[in-house]
Every structure is written in structure tokens, then in C-alpha cells.
Design a protein around this motif. Structure first.
Motif, PDB file in Angstrom:
ATOM      1  N   GLN A 121      -1.035  86.529 -24.285  1.00 39.33           N
ATOM      2  CA  GLN A 121       0.187  85.804 -23.943  1.00 39.33           C
ATOM      3  C   GLN A 121       0.009  84.306 -24.175  1.00 39.33           C
ATOM      4  O   GLN A 121       0.889  83.645 -24.707  1.00 39.33           O
ATOM      5  N   VAL A 127       0.235  79.871 -30.660  1.00 38.13           N
ATOM      6  CA  VAL A 127       0.526  80.041 -32.072  1.00 38.13           C
ATOM      7  C   VAL A 127       1.968  79.631 -32.378  1.00 38.13           C
ATOM      8  O   VAL A 127       2.285  79.182 -33.477  1.00 38.13           O
ATOM      9  N   LEU A 128       2.836  79.752 -31.378  1.00 42.36           N
ATOM     10  CA  LEU A 128       4.233  79.354 -31.584  1.00 42.36           C
ATOM     11  C   LEU A 128       4.429  77.859 -31.330  1.00 42.36           C
ATOM     12  O   LEU A 128       5.558  77.381 -31.266  1.00 42.36           O
ATOM     13  N   LEU A 130       3.768  76.024 -28.644  1.00 40.01           N
ATOM     14  CA  LEU A 130       4.138  75.566 -27.304  1.00 40.01           C
ATOM     15  C   LEU A 130       3.024  74.706 -26.714  1.00 40.01           C
ATOM     16  O   LEU A 130       1.848  74.893 -27.019  1.00 40.01           O
ATOM     17  N   GLN A 134       4.354  74.200 -21.275  1.00 40.15           N
ATOM     18  CA  GLN A 134       5.404  75.153 -21.666  1.00 40.15           C
ATOM     19  C   GLN A 134       4.890  76.582 -21.553  1.00 40.15           C
ATOM     20  O   GLN A 134       5.604  77.474 -21.099  1.00 40.15           O
ATOM     21  N   GLN A 143       5.299  86.141 -15.118  1.00 37.49           N
ATOM     22  CA  GLN A 143       4.425  87.320 -15.126  1.00 37.49           C
ATOM     23  C   GLN A 143       3.447  87.249 -13.964  1.00 37.49           C
ATOM     24  O   GLN A 143       3.149  88.238 -13.300  1.00 37.49           O
ATOM     25  N   PHE A 218      11.539  93.575 -16.092  1.00 30.70           N
ATOM     26  CA  PHE A 218      10.520  93.563 -17.140  1.00 30.70           C
ATOM     27  C   PHE A 218       9.216  94.162 -16.617  1.00 30.70           C
ATOM     28  O   PHE A 218       9.014  94.252 -15.403  1.00 30.70           O
ATOM     29  N   ARG A 219       8.391  94.567 -17.532  1.00 35.68           N
ATOM     30  CA  ARG A 219       7.081  95.132 -17.173  1.00 35.68           C
ATOM     31  C   ARG A 219       6.016  94.267 -17.790  1.00 35.68           C
ATOM     32  O   ARG A 219       6.145  93.868 -18.927  1.00 35.68           O
TER      33      ARG A 219
ATOM     34  N   LEU B  86       1.793  74.858 -36.858  1.00 33.99           N
ATOM     35  CA  LEU B  86       3.117  75.355 -37.242  1.00 33.99           C
ATOM     36  C   LEU B  86       3.199  75.687 -38.732  1.00 33.99           C
ATOM     37  O   LEU B  86       4.141  76.325 -39.174  1.00 33.99           O
ATOM     38  N   LEU B  90       1.373  83.842 -36.862  1.00 34.10           N
ATOM     39  CA  LEU B  90       0.413  84.930 -36.670  1.00 34.10           C
ATOM     40  C   LEU B  90       1.090  86.102 -35.979  1.00 34.10           C
ATOM     41  O   LEU B  90       1.747  85.936 -34.949  1.00 34.10           O
ATOM     42  N   PHE B  92       0.155  89.506 -34.181  1.00 30.38           N
ATOM     43  CA  PHE B  92      -1.040  90.081 -33.570  1.00 30.38           C
ATOM     44  C   PHE B  92      -1.055  91.599 -33.706  1.00 30.38           C
ATOM     45  O   PHE B  92      -0.009  92.245 -33.821  1.00 30.38           O
ATOM     46  N   ASN B  96       1.851  91.148 -28.514  1.00 34.87           N
ATOM     47  CA  ASN B  96       1.918  90.007 -27.598  1.00 34.87           C
ATOM     48  C   ASN B  96       3.312  89.424 -27.456  1.00 34.87           C
ATOM     49  O   ASN B  96       3.493  88.206 -27.422  1.00 34.87           O
ATOM     50  N   LEU B  97       4.303  90.283 -27.370  1.00 36.19           N
ATOM     51  CA  LEU B  97       5.643  89.785 -27.048  1.00 36.19           C
ATOM     52  C   LEU B  97       5.645  89.317 -25.602  1.00 36.19           C
ATOM     53  O   LEU B  97       4.830  89.765 -24.787  1.00 36.19           O
ATOM     54  N   PHE B  98       6.584  88.416 -25.276  1.00 35.57           N
ATOM     55  CA  PHE B  98       6.708  87.949 -23.900  1.00 35.57           C
ATOM     56  C   PHE B  98       7.566  88.950 -23.119  1.00 35.57           C
ATOM     57  O   PHE B  98       8.741  89.112 -23.434  1.00 35.57           O
ATOM     58  N   PRO B  99       6.994  89.622 -22.119  1.00 39.51           N
ATOM     59  CA  PRO B  99       7.686  90.762 -21.516  1.00 39.51           C
ATOM     60  C   PRO B  99       8.968  90.401 -20.765  1.00 39.51           C
ATOM     61  O   PRO B  99       9.850  91.236 -20.639  1.00 39.51           O
ATOM     62  N   TYR B 101      11.235  88.319 -21.601  1.00 39.27           N
ATOM     63  CA  TYR B 101      12.333  87.898 -22.470  1.00 39.27           C
ATOM     64  C   TYR B 101      12.804  89.052 -23.336  1.00 39.27           C
ATOM     65  O   TYR B 101      12.017  89.904 -23.744  1.00 39.27           O
ATOM     66  N   LEU B 109      12.779  81.458 -28.245  1.00 38.66           N
ATOM     67  CA  LEU B 109      12.105  80.597 -27.259  1.00 38.66           C
ATOM     68  C   LEU B 109      11.413  79.377 -27.873  1.00 38.66           C
ATOM     69  O   LEU B 109      11.695  78.228 -27.509  1.00 38.66           O
ATOM     70  N   ALA B 110      10.521  79.630 -28.826  1.00 40.71           N
ATOM     71  CA  ALA B 110       9.727  78.518 -29.366  1.00 40.71           C
ATOM     72  C   ALA B 110      10.611  77.493 -30.062  1.00 40.71           C
ATOM     73  O   ALA B 110      10.435  76.286 -29.907  1.00 40.71           O
ATOM     74  N   GLU B 112      13.743  76.851 -29.437  1.00 41.39           N
ATOM     75  CA  GLU B 112      14.503  76.103 -28.441  1.00 41.39           C
ATOM     76  C   GLU B 112      13.658  74.993 -27.836  1.00 41.39           C
ATOM     77  O   GLU B 112      14.132  73.882 -27.626  1.00 41.39           O
ATOM     78  N   LEU B 113      12.395  75.325 -27.561  1.00 38.59           N
ATOM     79  CA  LEU B 113      11.524  74.317 -26.953  1.00 38.59           C
ATOM     80  C   LEU B 113      11.181  73.213 -27.954  1.00 38.59           C
ATOM     81  O   LEU B 113      11.122  72.041 -27.598  1.00 38.59           O
ATOM     82  N   ARG B 168       9.824  86.860 -34.698  1.00 39.97           N
ATOM     83  CA  ARG B 168       9.471  85.693 -33.894  1.00 39.97           C
ATOM     84  C   ARG B 168       8.617  84.714 -34.695  1.00 39.97           C
ATOM     85  O   ARG B 168       8.803  83.499 -34.639  1.00 39.97           O
ATOM     86  N   ALA B 169       7.660  85.278 -35.453  1.00 46.80           N
ATOM     87  CA  ALA B 169       6.805  84.404 -36.262  1.00 46.80           C
ATOM     88  C   ALA B 169       7.606  83.770 -37.403  1.00 46.80           C
ATOM     89  O   ALA B 169       7.429  82.594 -37.724  1.00 46.80           O
ATOM     90  N   LEU B 172       9.918  80.353 -37.053  1.00 54.73           N
ATOM     91  CA  LEU B 172       9.426  78.981 -37.160  1.00 54.73           C
ATOM     92  C   LEU B 172       9.170  78.589 -38.618  1.00 54.73           C
ATOM     93  O   LEU B 172       8.654  77.511 -38.886  1.00 54.73           O
TER      94      LEU B 172
END
Ligand SMILES: Nc1ncnc2c1ncn2[C@@H]1O[C@H](COP(=O)(O)OP(=O)(O)OP(=O)(O)O)[C@@H](O)[C@H]1O
Ligand SMILES: [Mg+2]
Lengths: 220, 258
Positions: A121, A127-128, A130, A134, A143, A218-219, B86, B90, B92, B96-99, B101, B109-110, B112-113, B168-169, B172
């Protein structure tokens, strides 16, 4: 007014002290616990070591002892009276002991929760592009909260019951009040204090159940 | 000029040298497949490209510009690293999604930030967010998930989750998109949909580095293949050269297992 009404009124007034101690302790120890948790996970080893030793000492000794030490030590050791006089000073000293104690307990729960969030996570966040904060606030915090909710619930239920320890430095909390009646031969006020705690804990249980349900979408 | 140049990258974990002098380059629009046995350093290589590991030696250049230089690593600030990474995306192995969201929120998300640091963000916030959203919807549609945008990760199959991760990748717009065994955590019947998405990306000339154990896929999709063994590049060339006519004994031995 009959005698029973008066007694219930006085019990309720003294339970308000339990509630204040409960509320103040939560207000400060919930955030402070994060500070302690981050300290104990610091990459700067001496800080991590120092924090963990402190947490170990606090968790390894009775809260009652900590309350007494916080209240009496400044006066006896340094001839200082930081707590002021009278009942408000006693409540302040008690609150400080509770905040420190609970911050340490919470920090361990937080640490477990933080370590339970998968590395992936953090890495996905990095990698994005952040930033660290953030990633904490937007990715891992929720979480983490979901993960620590059950142990936090237990701890917070323990807290309301622990507030009865306030009497050790003569804070007039509810059980102390009831015991005064008991010493005069009136036993039922003592039994009825249980009702206050049961109702309070019942409310907390419902609240935590509700929050857990809210986070069920969510899980992790 | 190649879009990506990797020059003599070295990486050790403790006393174990995991990457020993890795160098290659990649042209824009091409896809590179990296194959090799378990433990040969493929994941570590991708993690170095994405700044998740810091190489002990070597340089990485994107479009001729140095984004990493082991000799000058101290002078790189957090913010610079964030900026440089950037260039890369990547995907994975385990998504590794954000659960917390939805699929759509994972994609937006990225962006927007990041958009918050745009100078006109406060003034045109609504328009910017709307644009991000529309683009994300387009991306999800392009990976075949138009009807799954509002689902949470746990409501999606592995293949769907991985396709969200790809969207998601892509959101960007990285110069180079990296995949680390994107299908190896999936049930066999789900690998096809993910490989299909990657294939279509290759057809649209997305620059990619794909670590994979799917030899047939590597052969069909990539423009160039690298075979790694024990932290070194043993052989590299076109798929025909490496897979159909390998020169080195170790490559032959590895391929004979498939
Ligand atoms: N953080 C780490 N600390 C110590 N050793 C590591 C670390 N990460 C990887 N390694 C070691 O580096 C070597 C290469 O690992 P890597 O994950 O890059 O291999 P791989 O080619 O991706 O393998 P696989 O096909 O199994 O995914 C392995 O021997 C591994 O044990
Ligand atoms: Mg790997």
C-alpha cells in the motif's frame, strides 16, 4: 424530594467526574498515542529504544501507582505544586496520569495496526508520486483505523471502568460516593453504580458496532 | 534517443549482490520483456527503476536526462525523487489497489492530489477534477471496466483488479510503464484478460518493461527480450533471437523448462 432521589442525584453528579476523566483522557491520549507510536518506530534507534522502554514501564506498572506518583511526586521531590489545590488540581493530576497511561496502550495498538497495513500500500502510493503525508492520510489511515477498531473498543471500555481509580487521590467519583453511603449502612447505592457503568459501556458497544458497520464497505 | 537508458546498475542487499552491472536501453514505443528464473533480480530491477530501491551504482536516464545517478544520490531531495518517479509507472504482481476507494477513485486519487500543486487549481478546481474524472472513466473503459467503476476492489475479480491497477498507472501518463509478473497472482483463466490489455497497450505503442514468466506472451508482444540470470543480463535481443535461437547455454537451459 425523597432520600432516594437525592442519592441518585449525588451519584449522577459524581459520575460526571468519571465522564470528564474519560473524555479528557480520550481527547489527549488518542492523538498522543500516535506520537508515541511513531517514536517507538523511529529509525533513529535511541529514540525508538527510549520510547519503547517508557511504554514498557508504563504498561508494566499499575495505573494506580502512576496516579499516585504524578500527584505526589512534584511536591515531595521538588517542593512544587503544579496541580493547584483542591478538587480541580486532583482531577488534573489524575487526567495526566491517565493520558500518559492510555497513550502508551494506544501506541501499541497503533503500532500493530500500522505494521499490519501491507507494504504494498505504501509502495503503490509512492509509485503514484504521493508524498509521505498523503500516503498516511489518504491511503493507510483508514485501513489502519478499521484494523484497530476492535482493540480500541476494548481499551476504551476498560477506560471508563478505570476512572474509578480516580478516588485514590480523593477525586469524588461515583464509587467513592456510593461507598460513603455504604459506610453509613446503606448498601443499594453501591449496587446502583453498576447501572451507570453498564449503561455507559452499553452505549460504547453500540457506538463501536455502528462505526464498524460504517467501515464495512471495504475489506483490507 | 532512447526513452530509457539504464547504465551499469548495481544493487546489493547486505552481502548479496542482486544486480550486477545491469545496462540496457529502450526506444520510445517499444516494449521490453524481462525473463529469468526466480531470484535472478527482475523485481529488484523494476523496483530500482521506480525508486523503491536505491541502486548502489549506476545511472538511469529518461529521454537523455539523468533521473538517477548513484554518484550524486545525496543531492536528490524527496521532492525530486517524487518528480522523477513519475516518469515510471509500476503495476504490481498483487495489484495493491487501495481497498477503501472504488475502481474510479483508485484511478483518480493520485491525479487529484497532484493537481493541487497546479497554479490555477483553486480557480478552476471543478473543471480540473471533472477532467480527471472523465479521463479516468475513459481509461477504465479502455481496460473493459466501464460497468465496474463504482465497485470496491474486494468486489472485483483478480483480473479486474489488475486491470484497474493498469488504468491507475496509465492515468499519470508515465513515459515507461513497468509490469512485475502482472498475471502470476491470477487464476489461469483470468490471465488472458490482463494479457489482452497489455497486448493492446503494446499495439498502441506504449513504452513498457514487462517482467513475465509467460514465454509465449513475451515472444508475441515484446520488441526486445532480456534474459537475466543471477543478477546479470545473460542475453538480449529480439524475441526471435532470444527465444527461438538462444546463443547462451544458460538461456537454453532456462527456456527448455517451458
Ligand atoms: N529487500 C530485500 N532484502 C534482502 N534480499 C532481497 C530483498 N529483495 C530481494 N532480495 C533478494 O534478491 C534476489 C533477487 O530477488 P528478486 O525479487 O529481484 O528476484 P526475481 O527475479 O524477481 O524473482 P521471482 O521470479 O521469484 O519474482 C533474491 O535472492 C532475493 O532473495
Ligand atoms: Mg519477482
Amino acid at each position: 424530594m425523597n432520600a432516594a432521589t437525592v442519592i441518585f442525584q449525588r451519584l449522577s453528579e459524581s459520575f460526571w467526574l468519571n465522564c470528564k476523566l474519560f473524555g479528557l483522557t480520550l481527547l489527549f491520549s488518542v492523538p498522543l498515542g500516535f506520537v508515541v507510536a511513531f517514536g517507538s518506530m523511529s529509525r533513529f534507534k535511541p529514540l525508538a529504544w527510549l520510547t519503547r522502554t517508557f511504554v514498557w514501564a508504563i504498561r508494566g506498572t499499575p495505573l494506580m501507582l502512576q496516579v499516585i506518583i504524578i500527584y505526589f511526586a512534584p511536591g515531595l521531590l521538588f517542593e512544587m505544586t503544579p496541580w493547584g489545590s483542591g478538587s480541580s488540581g486532583r482531577l488534573v493530576a489524575c487526567t495526566i496520569a491517565f493520558v500518559i497511561n492510555y497513550a502508551c496502550y494506544f501506541s501499541e495498538i497503533y503500532r500493530g495496526g500500522i505494521e499490519a497495513v501491507p507494504r504494498g500500500q505504501y509502495e503503490a502510493g509512492k509509485v503514484l508520486g504521493l508524498t509521505k503525508s498523503q500516503i498516511f492520510f489518504r491511503v493507510t489511515l483508514l485501513q489502519l483505523v478499521k484494523g484497530i477498531l476492535p482493540p480500541m473498543g476494548n481499551e476504551i471500555i476498560t477506560l471508563i471502568k478505570d476512572t474509578a481509580l480516580a478516588r485514590i487521590i480523593s477525586n469524588k467519583e461515583i464509587i467513592m460516593m456510593a461507598q460513603e453511603y455504604a459506610s453509613k449502612g446503606l448498601i443499594w447505592p453501591l449496587f446502583s453504580t453498576a447501572i451507570y457503568f453498564l449503561v455507559f459501556v452499553g452505549g460504547l458497544t453500540l457506538l463501536f458496532g455502528w462505526i464498524e458497520k460504517k467501515m464495512d464497505y471495504f475489506r483490507v | 534517443m532512447p526513452v530509457l537508458e539504464v547504465q551499469s546498475i548495481k544493487k546489493s542487499f547486505g552481502a548479496v549482490e542482486v544486480l550486477k552491472n545491469i545496462g540496457f536501453s529502450l526506444e520510445k514505443g517499444q516494449s521490453l520483456a524481462v525473463i529469468g528464473s526466480s531470484g535472478s533480480g527482475k523485481t529488484t530491477l523494476l523496483r530500482c527503476l521506480n525508486f523503491l530501491e536505491r541502486p548502489d551504482g549506476g545511472r538511469i536516464l529518461v529521454n537523455g536526462k539523468t533521473v538517477f545517478d548513484a554518484a550524486a544520490v545525496k543531492s536528490q531531495s524527496e521532492a525530486q525523487i517524487r518528480q522523477n518517479r513519475l516518469h515510471f509507472g509500476l503495476v504490481f504482481q498483487n495489484f495493491n489497489l487501495f481497498p477503501q476507494y472504488t475502481a474510479l477513485q483508485n484511478v483518480t486519487l493520485a491525479q487529484e492530489l497532484l493537481a493541487r500543486s497546479q497554479p490555477d487549481y483553486q480557480r478552476s478546481k471543478k473543471a480540473i477534477l471533472e477532467e480527471i474524472r472523465t479521463r479516468a472513466q475513459g481509461l477504465l473503459a479502455s481496460v473493459g471496466l466501464s460497468n465496474r467503476m463504482d465497485n470496491y476492489p474486494h468486489q472485483l475479480s483478480g483480473g479486474q483488479q489488475q486491470r484497474v491497477a493498469i488504468a491507475r498507472a496509465l492515468a499519470l501518463q508515465p513515459d515507461i510503464l513497468c509490469f512485475d509478473e502482472p498475471t502470476s497472482a491470477l487464476d489461469p483463466e483470468l490471465t488472458g484478460e490482463v494479457l489482452g490489455v497489455i497486448r493492446s497497450l503494446a499495439e498502441r505503442d506504449t513504452t513498457m518493461v514487462i517482467v513475465t514468466h509467460e514465454m509465449a506472451f513475451a515472444r508475441d508482444v515484446s520488441d526486445c527480450i532480456i534474459f537475466m540470470d543471477d543478477g546479470r543480463i545473460v542475453e538480449q535481443g529480439t524475441p526471435d533471437q532470444v527465444i527461438n535461437h538462444p546463443q547462451m547455454e544458460r538461456t537454453k537451459a532456462f527456456l527448455s523448462r517451458f
